[in-house]
Design a protein around this motif. Sequence first.
Motif, mmCIF file in Angstrom:
data_model
loop_
_atom_site.group_PDB
_atom_site.id
_atom_site.type_symbol
_atom_site.label_atom_id
_atom_site.label_comp_id
_atom_site.label_asym_id
_atom_site.label_seq_id
_atom_site.Cartn_x
_atom_site.Cartn_y
_atom_site.Cartn_z
ATOM 1 N N PHE A 57 0.806 -1.223 0.000
ATOM 2 C CA PHE A 57 0.000 0.000 0.000
ATOM 3 C C PHE A 57 0.842 1.277 0.000
ATOM 4 O O PHE A 57 0.304 2.378 0.079
ATOM 5 N N LEU A 61 -0.440 5.083 -0.221
ATOM 6 C CA LEU A 61 -0.315 5.869 1.011
ATOM 7 C C LEU A 61 0.371 7.214 0.731
ATOM 8 O O LEU A 61 -0.091 8.265 1.189
ATOM 9 N N ARG A 85 -1.461 8.193 21.018
ATOM 10 C CA ARG A 85 -1.858 6.919 20.386
ATOM 11 C C ARG A 85 -3.195 6.444 20.949
ATOM 12 O O ARG A 85 -4.025 5.896 20.235
ATOM 13 N N THR A 91 -5.061 1.393 14.378
ATOM 14 C CA THR A 91 -4.918 1.757 12.966
ATOM 15 C C THR A 91 -6.207 1.549 12.170
ATOM 16 O O THR A 91 -6.587 2.400 11.360
ATOM 17 N N VAL A 110 -9.028 1.832 6.713
ATOM 18 C CA VAL A 110 -7.678 1.738 7.273
ATOM 19 C C VAL A 110 -6.768 2.832 6.727
ATOM 20 O O VAL A 110 -6.015 3.458 7.468
ATOM 21 N N VAL A 115 -5.603 10.525 11.362
ATOM 22 C CA VAL A 115 -4.485 11.096 12.121
ATOM 23 C C VAL A 115 -3.295 10.152 12.137
ATOM 24 O O VAL A 115 -3.436 8.949 11.903
HETATM 25 P P1 ATP Z 1 0.309 6.102 11.708
HETATM 26 O O1 ATP Z 1 1.757 5.646 11.537
HETATM 27 O O2 ATP Z 1 -0.197 6.904 10.531
HETATM 28 O O3 ATP Z 1 -0.014 6.688 13.044
HETATM 29 P P2 ATP Z 1 -0.335 3.504 12.502
HETATM 30 O O4 ATP Z 1 0.948 3.521 13.237
HETATM 31 O O5 ATP Z 1 -1.592 3.299 13.243
HETATM 32 O O6 ATP Z 1 -0.555 4.794 11.665
HETATM 33 P P3 ATP Z 1 0.954 1.909 10.483
HETATM 34 O O7 ATP Z 1 0.862 0.439 10.496
HETATM 35 O O8 ATP Z 1 2.235 2.579 10.838
HETATM 36 O O9 ATP Z 1 -0.266 2.459 11.339
HETATM 37 O O10 ATP Z 1 0.525 2.372 9.030
HETATM 38 C C1 ATP Z 1 0.748 3.687 8.624
HETATM 39 C C2 ATP Z 1 -0.428 4.184 7.833
HETATM 40 O O11 ATP Z 1 -0.527 3.472 6.609
HETATM 41 C C3 ATP Z 1 -1.791 3.957 8.511
HETATM 42 O O12 ATP Z 1 -2.115 4.955 9.431
HETATM 43 C C4 ATP Z 1 -2.719 3.954 7.324
HETATM 44 O O13 ATP Z 1 -3.026 5.281 6.879
HETATM 45 C C5 ATP Z 1 -1.882 3.283 6.256
HETATM 46 N N1 ATP Z 1 -2.133 1.835 6.197
HETATM 47 C C6 ATP Z 1 -1.762 0.896 7.105
HETATM 48 N N2 ATP Z 1 -2.151 -0.327 6.731
HETATM 49 C C7 ATP Z 1 -2.794 -0.164 5.552
HETATM 50 C C8 ATP Z 1 -3.437 -1.046 4.625
HETATM 51 N N3 ATP Z 1 -3.509 -2.359 4.860
HETATM 52 N N4 ATP Z 1 -3.986 -0.506 3.519
HETATM 53 C C9 ATP Z 1 -3.914 0.798 3.256
HETATM 54 N N5 ATP Z 1 -3.317 1.695 4.081
HETATM 55 C C10 ATP Z 1 -2.769 1.226 5.204
#
Ligand code: ATP
Length: 135
Positions: A57, A61, A85, A91, A110, A115
Amino acid sequence: SERTLVLVKPDGVSRGLVGEVISRIERKGLSLVALELKHVSKELAEQHYAEHAERPFFGSLVEFITGGPVVAIVVEGVRAIAAFRQLAGGTDPVEKAVPGSIRGDFGTEVQYNLVHGSDSADSAKREIDLWFPNL
Ligand code: ATP
């Protein structure tokens, strides 16, 4: 006391949720140290999400984050990283974020989860240096 980087992503800005997010940060007892409405370059987006470079992704993204202005905020306070958090929720806005959290209250998808908050002291330092090099 510690600092964390918060982003209101383009979906949060376009939906008019900036005030809501800031309000929740303030009501939690955290302070705003720096705040900027920013049009994100591809380079900044790729650096911010470097740890996801190999994920399927990643392209979408980066396109999403560069698709409209974001509000970047340096937030400070006791346990600020974990505290934000908790405010954000998990997420996945439906499967993980609970009602009462920002994502749980306002999100469904997702990718469009409104934020970002740094996930550790190391990421917070890296991200604050990246988004606010003059701070
Ligand atoms: P962030 O880092 O933005 O706070 P997070 O730590 O909750 O989010 P991560 O796993 O680091 O989540 O993923 C970063 C970002 O990538 C997510 O916030 C989301 O916008 C996007 N993302 C994560 N997983 C997916 C997925 N399976 N499909 C599409 N976008 C995704």
